[in-house]
Design a protein around this motif. Structure first.
Motif, PDB file in Angstrom:
ATOM      1  N   THR A   1       1.892   2.519  -9.261  1.00 26.68           N
ATOM      2  CA  THR A   1       1.800   3.841  -9.473  1.00 26.68           C
ATOM      3  C   THR A   1       1.747   4.110 -10.735  1.00 26.68           C
ATOM      4  OG1 THR A   1       2.477   4.262  -7.196  1.00 26.68           O
ATOM      5  CG2 THR A   1       2.113   6.121  -8.594  1.00 26.68           C
TER       6      THR A   1
ATOM      7  N   SER B   1       7.026   2.137   1.336  1.00 25.23           N
ATOM      8  CA  SER B   1       7.907   1.320   2.227  1.00 25.23           C
ATOM      9  C   SER B   1       7.556  -0.154   2.380  1.00 25.23           C
ATOM     10  CB  SER B   1       7.566   1.763   3.634  1.00 25.23           C
ATOM     11  OG  SER B   1       6.112   1.794   3.918  1.00 25.23           O
ATOM     12  N   ASP B   2       6.648  -0.525   1.912  1.00 23.09           N
ATOM     13  CA  ASP B   2       5.915  -1.999   1.600  1.00 23.09           C
ATOM     14  C   ASP B   2       6.873  -2.613   0.849  1.00 23.09           C
ATOM     15  OD1 ASP B   2       4.295  -1.681   3.749  1.00 23.09           O
ATOM     16  OD2 ASP B   2       2.641  -1.125   2.182  1.00 23.09           O
TER      17      ASP B   2
ATOM     18  N   GLY C   1       0.795  -1.132  -0.025  1.00 21.37           N
ATOM     19  CA  GLY C   1      -0.227   0.084  -0.136  1.00 21.37           C
ATOM     20  C   GLY C   1       0.909   1.337  -0.131  1.00 21.37           C
ATOM     21  N   GLU C   2       2.084   1.153   0.316  1.00 21.36           N
ATOM     22  CA  GLU C   2       2.963   2.229   0.661  1.00 21.36           C
ATOM     23  C   GLU C   2       4.449   1.912  -0.022  1.00 21.36           C
ATOM     24  OE1 GLU C   2       3.071   3.309   4.527  1.00 21.36           O
ATOM     25  OE2 GLU C   2       1.140   4.167   4.607  1.00 21.36           O
TER      26      GLU C   2
ATOM     27  N   TRP D   1       5.441  -0.871  -5.654  1.00 27.44           N
ATOM     28  CA  TRP D   1       4.979   0.025  -5.388  1.00 27.44           C
ATOM     29  C   TRP D   1       4.888   1.445  -6.681  1.00 27.44           C
ATOM     30  CZ3 TRP D   1       5.908   5.628  -4.920  1.00 27.44           C
ATOM     31  CH2 TRP D   1       4.985   6.484  -4.456  1.00 27.44           C
TER      32      TRP D   1
END
Length: 336
Positions: free
Chosen positions: A51, A41-42, A38-39, A47
């Motif tokens: 995006t 950092s995951d 989800g972010e 990511w």
């Protein structure tokens, strides 16, 4: 060694409990959001890719809307051209009828005049969202104008993005020589965009059709015709035509039909391409959604199983910490 100041067992149990709590927090986040990335950092790589793909998908959604708008413009133009072709066919049939001996050409002309008015009505009304692809257009009476519809969104190997378009030529000028672009407008438009009745497929007079021999002279050479020379399909008046004039009028109408058929075929091909592109864009959008899902979506079966296991581990860790803390109470019995 047993110490009342440092309880190593309790410290170890507490550390385990903290780790389990952290795992539970992460798992609960995945369960509540439905995403395992989800972010940034995951997973920064996934990511970033997700995006970008979501951004492209939004662009594809806009392209899909633009394709729908373009399809409506093309379909409106095609419907108008198809209707006009049917009317011109009727005019051609009336001309054939008028060639018969004893037929009152004035009566036939009354019918033709009504059909000519219908042609103008079709040309004026075939407009969608302020655009008319079969009549009018600013300056199309003297210069051909290209109009475009969005046909795709592309990201190339170098990560450059671009919007692809398909063009259609609005041309109201008769061919001067073989190989020149054919007319596609029923009527051209003047400098303000108002329909010019003296241009286009239906407005061009007989002698403007240089590729049609109106006086049976050398094929392909423009020459002075008889009564038809200053007439167009839209202004044709056969009331006083001779048999020779009637033959030339038929030639004029047939040439107009050929040009209209060609324009209709081009509009139809553009419409087909847009339909294919719409279908492709929808499939591509679904593929992008699926690709993003594989990268970032959480497996809810796996996450629910993990959450249940962590809840059990948490209960055990709490129990272990409780035992570790109570072990120091044994020391009290030594002082009794």
């Amino acid at each position: 060694m047993t110490s009342i100041l440092t309880n190593m067992a309790a410290m170890s149990a507490l550390q385990t409990l903290r780790t389990i709590s952290s795992g539970m927090e992460e798992t609960q986040g995945r369960v509540s959001s439905g995403m395992r990335v989800g972010e940034a950092s995951d997973n920064a790589a996934y990511w970033s890719i997700a995006t970008t793909m979501r951004s492209d998908n939004m662009a594809l959604s806009a392209v899909s809307d633009a394709l729908g708008l373009g399809a409506s413009k093309v379909d409106t133009a095609y419907a108008g051209m198809e209707s006009a072709i049917e009317v011109v066919k009727e005019i051609k049939a009336k001309l054939v009828t008028a060639t018969e001996e004893g037929v009152d050409k004035a009566k036939v002309q009354e019918e033709i005049s009504q059909l000519q008015e219908q042609l103008m009505a079709i040309a004026e009304s075939a407009s969608f969202s302020g655009e008319n692809w079969i009549a009018g257009g600013v300056g199309t009476d003297t210069t051909a104008v290209d109009v475009t519809v969005v046909s795709g969104f592309v990201r190339d190997a170098n990560n450059n993005v671009s919007v692809k378009t398909t063009s259609y030529n609005l041309n109201a000028t008769a061919q001067a020589a073989a190989g020149d672009p054919q007319m596609t407008l029923l009527f051209g438009g003047d400098a303000t965009g108002v329909i010019d009745e003296a241009t286009g497929i239906l407005g061009s007079v007989a002698t403007d059709w240089a590729l049609v021999d109106f006086d049976q002279s050398t094929a392909g050479v423009q020459a002075a015709a008889g009564a038809v020379s200053g007439e167009s399909v839209y202004t044709l008046d056969i009331t006083n035509y001779t048999n020779t004039d009637m033959a030339e009028a038929l030639t004029l109408v047939d040439a107009a039909l050929a040009a209209m058929t060609s324009a209709g075929a081009e509009l139809g091909s553009i419409s087909t391409r847009i339909e294919l592109q719409e279908d492709f864009v929808n499939k591509l959008s679904d593929s992008l959604d699926s690709g993003v899902g594989r990268l970032v979506d959480a497996d809810m079966n796996e996450e629910s199983t993990r959450l249940k296991a962590l809840q059990t581990q948490q209960q055990l860790a709490v129990q272990s910490l409780s035992i570790a803390n109570s072990s120091t109470e044994v020391i009290l019995s030594l002082f009794r």
